[in-house]
Design a protein around this motif. Structure first.
Motif, PDB file in Angstrom:
ATOM      1  N   VAL A 227     -10.064  16.383  19.480  1.00 51.74           N
ATOM      2  CA  VAL A 227      -9.002  17.079  18.758  1.00 51.74           C
ATOM      3  C   VAL A 227      -8.260  16.080  17.873  1.00 51.74           C
ATOM      4  CG1 VAL A 227      -6.847  18.391  18.975  1.00 51.74           C
ATOM      5  CG2 VAL A 227      -8.709  18.781  20.604  1.00 51.74           C
ATOM      6  N   VAL A 228      -7.995  16.514  16.641  1.00 53.71           N
ATOM      7  CA  VAL A 228      -7.163  15.753  15.712  1.00 53.71           C
ATOM      8  C   VAL A 228      -5.983  16.647  15.354  1.00 53.71           C
ATOM      9  CG1 VAL A 228      -7.023  14.649  13.444  1.00 53.71           C
ATOM     10  CG2 VAL A 228      -9.127  14.459  14.801  1.00 53.71           C
ATOM     11  N   VAL A 229      -4.777  16.107  15.492  1.00 54.82           N
ATOM     12  CA  VAL A 229      -3.575  16.869  15.196  1.00 54.82           C
ATOM     13  C   VAL A 229      -2.875  16.234  14.000  1.00 54.82           C
ATOM     14  CG1 VAL A 229      -1.337  17.679  16.050  1.00 54.82           C
ATOM     15  CG2 VAL A 229      -3.304  17.564  17.599  1.00 54.82           C
ATOM     16  N   ALA A 230      -2.590  17.063  12.995  1.00 51.13           N
ATOM     17  CA  ALA A 230      -1.852  16.634  11.809  1.00 51.13           C
ATOM     18  C   ALA A 230      -0.636  17.548  11.693  1.00 51.13           C
ATOM     19  CB  ALA A 230      -2.740  16.710  10.577  1.00 51.13           C
ATOM     20  N   SER A 231       0.323  17.306  12.562  1.00 53.22           N
ATOM     21  CA  SER A 231       1.480  18.188  12.679  1.00 53.22           C
ATOM     22  C   SER A 231       2.761  17.374  12.641  1.00 53.22           C
ATOM     23  CB  SER A 231       1.391  18.956  14.005  1.00 53.22           C
ATOM     24  OG  SER A 231       2.651  19.403  14.425  1.00 53.22           O
ATOM     25  N   ASN A 232       3.780  17.920  12.025  1.00 53.37           N
ATOM     26  CA  ASN A 232       5.108  17.293  12.041  1.00 53.37           C
ATOM     27  C   ASN A 232       5.964  17.856  13.153  1.00 53.37           C
ATOM     28  OD1 ASN A 232       4.829  15.545   9.839  1.00 53.37           O
ATOM     29  ND2 ASN A 232       5.240  17.190   8.393  1.00 53.37           N
ATOM     30  N   ASN A 233       5.353  18.579  14.087  1.00 51.04           N
ATOM     31  CA  ASN A 233       6.077  19.243  15.156  1.00 51.04           C
ATOM     32  C   ASN A 233       5.935  18.430  16.448  1.00 51.04           C
ATOM     33  OD1 ASN A 233       6.823  20.902  17.309  1.00 51.04           O
ATOM     34  ND2 ASN A 233       6.168  22.770  16.262  1.00 51.04           N
ATOM     35  N   PRO A 234       6.954  17.652  16.819  1.00 46.91           N
ATOM     36  CA  PRO A 234       6.853  16.805  18.018  1.00 46.91           C
ATOM     37  C   PRO A 234       6.585  17.594  19.295  1.00 46.91           C
ATOM     38  CG  PRO A 234       8.807  16.223  16.736  1.00 46.91           C
ATOM     39  CD  PRO A 234       8.235  17.464  16.121  1.00 46.91           C
ATOM     40  N   ASP A 235       7.159  18.795  19.413  1.00 50.71           N
ATOM     41  CA  ASP A 235       6.934  19.607  20.615  1.00 50.71           C
ATOM     42  C   ASP A 235       5.479  20.051  20.702  1.00 50.71           C
ATOM     43  OD1 ASP A 235       9.596  19.373  21.388  1.00 50.71           O
ATOM     44  OD2 ASP A 235      10.191  21.202  20.319  1.00 50.71           O
ATOM     45  N   LEU A 236       4.906  20.477  19.576  1.00 50.74           N
ATOM     46  CA  LEU A 236       3.501  20.874  19.544  1.00 50.74           C
ATOM     47  C   LEU A 236       2.607  19.675  19.856  1.00 50.74           C
ATOM     48  CD1 LEU A 236       1.245  22.941  18.981  1.00 50.74           C
ATOM     49  CD2 LEU A 236       1.411  22.303  16.553  1.00 50.74           C
ATOM     50  N   ASN A 237       2.928  18.533  19.277  1.00 48.07           N
ATOM     51  CA  ASN A 237       2.142  17.317  19.537  1.00 48.07           C
ATOM     52  C   ASN A 237       2.123  16.993  21.029  1.00 48.07           C
ATOM     53  OD1 ASN A 237       1.884  17.155  16.755  1.00 48.07           O
ATOM     54  ND2 ASN A 237       3.330  15.471  16.522  1.00 48.07           N
ATOM     55  N   GLN A 238       3.295  17.062  21.671  1.00 49.54           N
ATOM     56  CA  GLN A 238       3.387  16.772  23.104  1.00 49.54           C
ATOM     57  C   GLN A 238       2.646  17.816  23.937  1.00 49.54           C
ATOM     58  OE1 GLN A 238       4.450  14.205  24.808  1.00 49.54           O
ATOM     59  NE2 GLN A 238       5.292  13.071  23.090  1.00 49.54           N
ATOM     60  N   GLN A 239       2.743  19.086  23.530  1.00 46.32           N
ATOM     61  CA  GLN A 239       2.043  20.158  24.234  1.00 46.32           C
ATOM     62  C   GLN A 239       0.532  19.923  24.187  1.00 46.32           C
ATOM     63  OE1 GLN A 239       2.443  24.005  22.339  1.00 46.32           O
ATOM     64  NE2 GLN A 239       1.009  24.986  23.745  1.00 46.32           N
ATOM     65  N   ILE A 240       0.022  19.596  22.994  1.00 46.94           N
ATOM     66  CA  ILE A 240      -1.423  19.360  22.845  1.00 46.94           C
ATOM     67  C   ILE A 240      -1.829  18.093  23.607  1.00 46.94           C
ATOM     68  CG2 ILE A 240      -3.280  18.874  21.199  1.00 46.94           C
ATOM     69  CD1 ILE A 240      -1.799  20.738  19.224  1.00 46.94           C
ATOM     70  N   ARG A 241      -0.991  17.064  23.601  1.00 50.68           N
ATOM     71  CA  ARG A 241      -1.278  15.830  24.358  1.00 50.68           C
ATOM     72  C   ARG A 241      -1.451  16.169  25.840  1.00 50.68           C
ATOM     73  NH1 ARG A 241      -3.671  11.295  24.362  1.00 50.68           N
ATOM     74  NH2 ARG A 241      -4.698  12.691  25.762  1.00 50.68           N
ATOM     75  N   LYS A 242      -0.536  16.952  26.390  1.00 49.35           N
ATOM     76  CA  LYS A 242      -0.581  17.332  27.801  1.00 49.35           C
ATOM     77  C   LYS A 242      -1.862  18.123  28.094  1.00 49.35           C
ATOM     78  CE  LYS A 242       2.179  19.804  31.287  1.00 49.35           C
ATOM     79  NZ  LYS A 242       1.168  20.742  31.772  1.00 49.35           N
ATOM     80  N   LEU A 243      -2.168  19.093  27.258  1.00 50.68           N
ATOM     81  CA  LEU A 243      -3.346  19.942  27.477  1.00 50.68           C
ATOM     82  C   LEU A 243      -4.655  19.162  27.369  1.00 50.68           C
ATOM     83  CD1 LEU A 243      -2.190  23.068  25.435  1.00 50.68           C
ATOM     84  CD2 LEU A 243      -2.495  22.954  27.940  1.00 50.68           C
ATOM     85  N   THR A 244      -4.759  18.282  26.391  1.00 50.65           N
ATOM     86  CA  THR A 244      -5.993  17.516  26.225  1.00 50.65           C
ATOM     87  C   THR A 244      -6.180  16.532  27.372  1.00 50.65           C
ATOM     88  OG1 THR A 244      -4.897  15.939  24.727  1.00 50.65           O
ATOM     89  CG2 THR A 244      -6.125  17.762  23.706  1.00 50.65           C
ATOM     90  N   THR A 245      -5.103  15.970  27.882  1.00 44.20           N
ATOM     91  CA  THR A 245      -5.193  15.070  29.029  1.00 44.20           C
ATOM     92  C   THR A 245      -5.712  15.830  30.250  1.00 44.20           C
ATOM     93  OG1 THR A 245      -3.394  13.676  28.210  1.00 44.20           O
ATOM     94  CG2 THR A 245      -3.894  13.538  30.565  1.00 44.20           C
ATOM     95  N   GLU A 246      -5.164  17.007  30.480  1.00 39.49           N
ATOM     96  CA  GLU A 246      -5.592  17.828  31.620  1.00 39.49           C
ATOM     97  C   GLU A 246      -7.067  18.208  31.524  1.00 39.49           C
ATOM     98  OE1 GLU A 246      -2.949  21.177  31.422  1.00 39.49           O
ATOM     99  OE2 GLU A 246      -1.253  20.060  32.288  1.00 39.49           O
ATOM    100  N   ARG A 247      -7.562  18.368  30.308  1.00 40.48           N
ATOM    101  CA  ARG A 247      -8.931  18.855  30.091  1.00 40.48           C
ATOM    102  C   ARG A 247      -9.913  17.743  29.709  1.00 40.48           C
ATOM    103  NH1 ARG A 247      -7.511  24.622  27.189  1.00 40.48           N
ATOM    104  NH2 ARG A 247      -5.867  25.118  28.657  1.00 40.48           N
TER     105      ARG A 247
END
Length: 191
Positions: free
Chosen positions: A80-100
């Motif tokens: 996954v590559v994230v190009a977002s200025n949304n810190p909450d979304l970035n953290q959410q995706i970080r958590k989900l990718t770590t779990e998976r």
């Protein structure tokens, strides 16, 4: 010390997700396809700049869904590559990718990344990746330019000849390595 492990990924054999389709998303998409023209990429973005639509127009291996990210977007994804200025979304995706156990790169956020997209020097079949361990993409770009200027234009012809020579060699692996090392030493040595 740079402890990164460099690998070259066959992007046509894995499923990638890009979240974000603004200028940075376009830059990441272009970087992926410059090195891997047959990469399989799904793009999820609420806003899509016209340049992204233009870039993906004739690329059959790219899917685009113009909407918000959902957790289920990660199903079946390897990278996954994230190009977002949304810190909450970035953290959410970080958590989900770590779990998976999915590898993640978040643009301009080295502390959230499992990997970085380095600068690439490419001439034919030769590809050299440059990493500054996320410290200075600008320095990596300058080194890319420097190395690109050093490499002879006929390097690809040399690689083709080396492959032919390697295919003709007989003997065990140790013998082949010794012969190839001896043969390439003259090619790259400074005179």
């Amino acid at each position: 010390m740079n402890t990164l492990f460099p690998i070259f990924v066959k992007m046509n054999q894995i499923q990638a997700l890009l979240v974000g389709a603004g200028p940075v998303g376009l830059e990441k998409l272009q970087a992926i396809f410059r090195s891997s023209p047959l990469a399989k990429v799904k793009i999820i973005a609420e806003q899509v700049i016209p340049e992204v639509f233009q870039f993906i127009a004739n690329k059959e291996t790219i899917q685009l869904e113009q909407r918000s990210f959902k957790d289920s977007d990660l199903e079946g994804k390897d990278l996954v590559v994230v190009a977002s200025n949304n810190p909450d979304l970035n953290q959410q995706i970080r958590k989900l990718t770590t779990e998976r156990n999915i590898l993640l790169n978040v643009a301009d956020k080295p502390d959230l990344c499992d990997f970085y997209l380095g600068s690439i020097v490419q001439k034919g079949n030769l590809k050299i990746a440059i990493s500054t361990n996320g410290k200075s993409p600008t320095m990596a770009k300058r080194l890319k330019e420097f190395i690109n200027d050093l490499l002879p234009e006929e390097i690809d012809e040399t690689l083709e000849l080396m492959q032919e020579y390697r295919n003709q060699l007989r003997g065990d692996l140790e013998y082949k390595i010794k012969q190839l090392n001896a043969h390439t030493q003259d090619i790259v040595s400074k005179n």
